[in-house]
Design a protein around this motif. Structure first.
Motif, PDB file in Angstrom:
ATOM      1  N   PRO A 132      88.490  51.233 103.798  1.00  0.00           N
ATOM      2  CA  PRO A 132      89.510  50.178 103.945  1.00  0.00           C
ATOM      3  C   PRO A 132      90.658  50.348 102.955  1.00  0.00           C
ATOM      4  O   PRO A 132      91.812  50.032 103.284  1.00  0.00           O
ATOM      5  N   GLU A 133      90.353  50.832 101.743  1.00  0.00           N
ATOM      6  CA  GLU A 133      91.401  51.058 100.756  1.00  0.00           C
ATOM      7  C   GLU A 133      92.395  52.116 101.241  1.00  0.00           C
ATOM      8  O   GLU A 133      93.616  51.960 101.081  1.00  0.00           O
ATOM      9  N   ALA A 134      91.881  53.192 101.837  1.00  0.00           N
ATOM     10  CA  ALA A 134      92.776  54.228 102.360  1.00  0.00           C
ATOM     11  C   ALA A 134      93.564  53.713 103.555  1.00  0.00           C
ATOM     12  O   ALA A 134      94.734  54.073 103.740  1.00  0.00           O
ATOM     13  N   ASP A 135      92.932  52.876 104.378  1.00  0.00           N
ATOM     14  CA  ASP A 135      93.664  52.274 105.507  1.00  0.00           C
ATOM     15  C   ASP A 135      94.833  51.433 105.012  1.00  0.00           C
ATOM     16  O   ASP A 135      95.952  51.522 105.539  1.00  0.00           O
ATOM     17  N   ARG A 136      94.573  50.613 103.992  1.00  0.00           N
ATOM     18  CA  ARG A 136      95.645  49.774 103.442  1.00  0.00           C
ATOM     19  C   ARG A 136      96.732  50.627 102.799  1.00  0.00           C
ATOM     20  O   ARG A 136      97.932  50.342 102.946  1.00  0.00           O
ATOM     21  N   ALA A 137      96.318  51.663 102.088  1.00  0.00           N
ATOM     22  CA  ALA A 137      97.301  52.536 101.442  1.00  0.00           C
ATOM     23  C   ALA A 137      98.179  53.237 102.478  1.00  0.00           C
ATOM     24  O   ALA A 137      99.387  53.397 102.272  1.00  0.00           O
TER      25      ALA A 137
ATOM     26  N   THR B 201     107.650  61.895 110.999  1.00  0.00           N
ATOM     27  CA  THR B 201     106.836  62.799 111.828  1.00  0.00           C
ATOM     28  C   THR B 201     105.690  63.391 111.012  1.00  0.00           C
ATOM     29  O   THR B 201     104.541  63.461 111.470  1.00  0.00           O
ATOM     30  N   ASN B 202     105.982  63.822 109.790  1.00  0.00           N
ATOM     31  CA  ASN B 202     104.939  64.380 108.923  1.00  0.00           C
ATOM     32  C   ASN B 202     103.904  63.325 108.542  1.00  0.00           C
ATOM     33  O   ASN B 202     102.713  63.635 108.414  1.00  0.00           O
ATOM     34  N   LEU B 203     104.351  62.084 108.378  1.00  0.00           N
ATOM     35  CA  LEU B 203     103.410  61.019 108.059  1.00  0.00           C
ATOM     36  C   LEU B 203     102.445  60.785 109.211  1.00  0.00           C
ATOM     37  O   LEU B 203     101.253  60.546 108.993  1.00  0.00           O
ATOM     38  N   ASP B 204     102.943  60.879 110.434  1.00  0.00           N
ATOM     39  CA  ASP B 204     102.055  60.777 111.593  1.00  0.00           C
ATOM     40  C   ASP B 204     101.034  61.916 111.592  1.00  0.00           C
ATOM     41  O   ASP B 204      99.857  61.707 111.916  1.00  0.00           O
ATOM     42  N   LYS B 205     101.484  63.120 111.215  1.00  0.00           N
ATOM     43  CA  LYS B 205     100.565  64.269 111.166  1.00  0.00           C
ATOM     44  C   LYS B 205      99.486  64.060 110.104  1.00  0.00           C
ATOM     45  O   LYS B 205      98.316  64.405 110.319  1.00  0.00           O
ATOM     46  N   VAL B 206      99.870  63.486 108.965  1.00  0.00           N
ATOM     47  CA  VAL B 206      98.893  63.208 107.911  1.00  0.00           C
ATOM     48  C   VAL B 206      97.854  62.208 108.409  1.00  0.00           C
ATOM     49  O   VAL B 206      96.647  62.378 108.200  1.00  0.00           O
ATOM     50  N   GLY B 207      98.313  61.145 109.076  1.00  0.00           N
ATOM     51  CA  GLY B 207      97.389  60.152 109.599  1.00  0.00           C
ATOM     52  C   GLY B 207      96.462  60.733 110.650  1.00  0.00           C
ATOM     53  O   GLY B 207      95.260  60.423 110.674  1.00  0.00           O
ATOM     54  N   GLN B 208      96.975  61.604 111.512  1.00  0.00           N
ATOM     55  CA  GLN B 208      96.143  62.233 112.530  1.00  0.00           C
ATOM     56  C   GLN B 208      95.113  63.168 111.901  1.00  0.00           C
ATOM     57  O   GLN B 208      93.945  63.191 112.316  1.00  0.00           O
ATOM     58  N   ALA B 209      95.543  63.942 110.895  1.00  0.00           N
ATOM     59  CA  ALA B 209      94.608  64.855 110.227  1.00  0.00           C
ATOM     60  C   ALA B 209      93.504  64.080 109.522  1.00  0.00           C
ATOM     61  O   ALA B 209      92.336  64.507 109.517  1.00  0.00           O
ATOM     62  N   ARG B 210      93.859  62.949 108.937  1.00  0.00           N
ATOM     63  CA  ARG B 210      92.835  62.122 108.287  1.00  0.00           C
ATOM     64  C   ARG B 210      91.825  61.609 109.311  1.00  0.00           C
ATOM     65  O   ARG B 210      90.609  61.615 109.066  1.00  0.00           O
ATOM     66  N   THR B 211      92.313  61.172 110.469  1.00  0.00           N
ATOM     67  CA  THR B 211      91.408  60.680 111.514  1.00  0.00           C
ATOM     68  C   THR B 211      90.475  61.781 111.987  1.00  0.00           C
ATOM     69  O   THR B 211      89.264  61.564 112.170  1.00  0.00           O
TER      70      THR B 211
ATOM     71  N   LEU C 238      91.281  60.745  98.535  1.00  0.00           N
ATOM     72  CA  LEU C 238      90.290  61.489  97.762  1.00  0.00           C
ATOM     73  C   LEU C 238      89.023  60.669  97.556  1.00  0.00           C
ATOM     74  O   LEU C 238      87.906  61.202  97.607  1.00  0.00           O
ATOM     75  N   ALA C 239      89.199  59.368  97.337  1.00  0.00           N
ATOM     76  CA  ALA C 239      88.041  58.497  97.107  1.00  0.00           C
ATOM     77  C   ALA C 239      87.161  58.379  98.342  1.00  0.00           C
ATOM     78  O   ALA C 239      85.957  58.145  98.224  1.00  0.00           O
TER      79      ALA C 239
END
Length: 263
Positions: free
Chosen positions: A131-136, A163-173, A119-120
């Motif tokens: 960078p904070e979101a990357d570390r999180a 699998t869902n965590l990978d989807k979250v990371g892809q959506a963020r990218t 969100l930040a």
């Protein structure tokens, strides 16, 4: 420039400013033209003007409709990606219930830290990777790697969660890349928008109307139409900026679920 206008000027005020500038400017220009070229108030050239206005009006309406449709499609695409990101993240939070209390507490803490960091870094006008979101996100992966499933249900849910965590990371990218490349409409498109708008107003101004009491309202109405179209394009030009932009509500819902007792 368009992003600054949309992000710093409230939508209502921006609409009023555009109407006053465009419609008011067109009426003032019409007054100058009527005084400078009184012969334009006759009927001699109206046949040509009517034909020209019909062609220009058709092209203008078709072009503006195409631009608005394309820009609205970009906003819908960004909105669908953010909703998918938030919904998948909420599912991750729900799935922690099957793990042991220790694992579930660690996972929920890591998920909450990531949700707040995401969100930040909400794109706004920058679209920079935080960078904070990357570390999180890295901490979140490590938290899932530390889970030791015991039952078959936990093993299956852990695989699904990864699998869902990978989807979250892809959506963020995707969200970051889309926001980073958001420069609004390119200058050739703005050039065509301004040119066709000027042609529509110009033909209305030079149209031969003998009585000013009829001519001025006509030009003012066309000016208001052009101004509202420009306002709509400005509002739709940036998927992450303005009142019509994509909302971070799906990510807020993710954080709310984690902060809610028993969520």
């Amino acid at each position: 420039m368009s992003a600054w206008l949309v992000s710093h000027i409230p939508a209502g005020w921006l609409l009023v400013i555009l109407i006053v500038a465009v419609a008011g400017g067109a009426v003032l220009l019409q007054r100058v033209v009527r005084r400078r070229f009184p012969q334009l108030t006759g009927e001699e050239h109206n046949d040509v003007t009517r034909f020209t206005y019909g062609v220009i009006g058709f092209v203008y309406a078709f072009f503006i409709g195409f631009v608005v449709s394309a820009m609205w499609g970009h906003i819908n695409t960004a909105d669908a990606n953010v909703r998918a990101e938030g919904a998948t993240a909420v599912q991750l939070a729900r799935d922690t219930a099957v793990f042991s209390d220790q694992d579930a507490g660690r996972l929920r803490g890591a998920l909450l830290a990531y949700g707040k960091a995401a969100l930040a870094e909400w794109p706004g006008t920058g679209g920079h990777r935080s960078p904070e979101a990357d570390r999180a996100l890295s901490d979140l992966y490590r938290a899932y790697e530390q889970v030791t499933p015991v039952t078959d249900t936990q093993k299956a849910r852990l695989a699904t969660s990864l699998t869902n965590l990978d989807k979250v990371g892809q959506a963020r990218t995707v969200r970051i890349l889309q926001a980073r490349g958001d420069d609004g409409a390119p200058w050739p498109l703005w050039a065509v928008i301004f040119l066709t708008s000027a042609l529509v107003l110009g033909t209305a101004i030079i149209y031969g109307v003998e009585k000013p009491s009829l001519h001025y309202p006509m030009v003012a109405i066309v000016g208001v139409l052009v101004a509202t179209n420009l306002f709509l394009i400005l509002q739709l030009a940036h998927p992450f900026v303005g009142d019509a932009a994509t909302s971070p509500d799906p990510l807020r819902e993710f954080v709310r679920v984690l902060e809610q007792p028993g969520g």
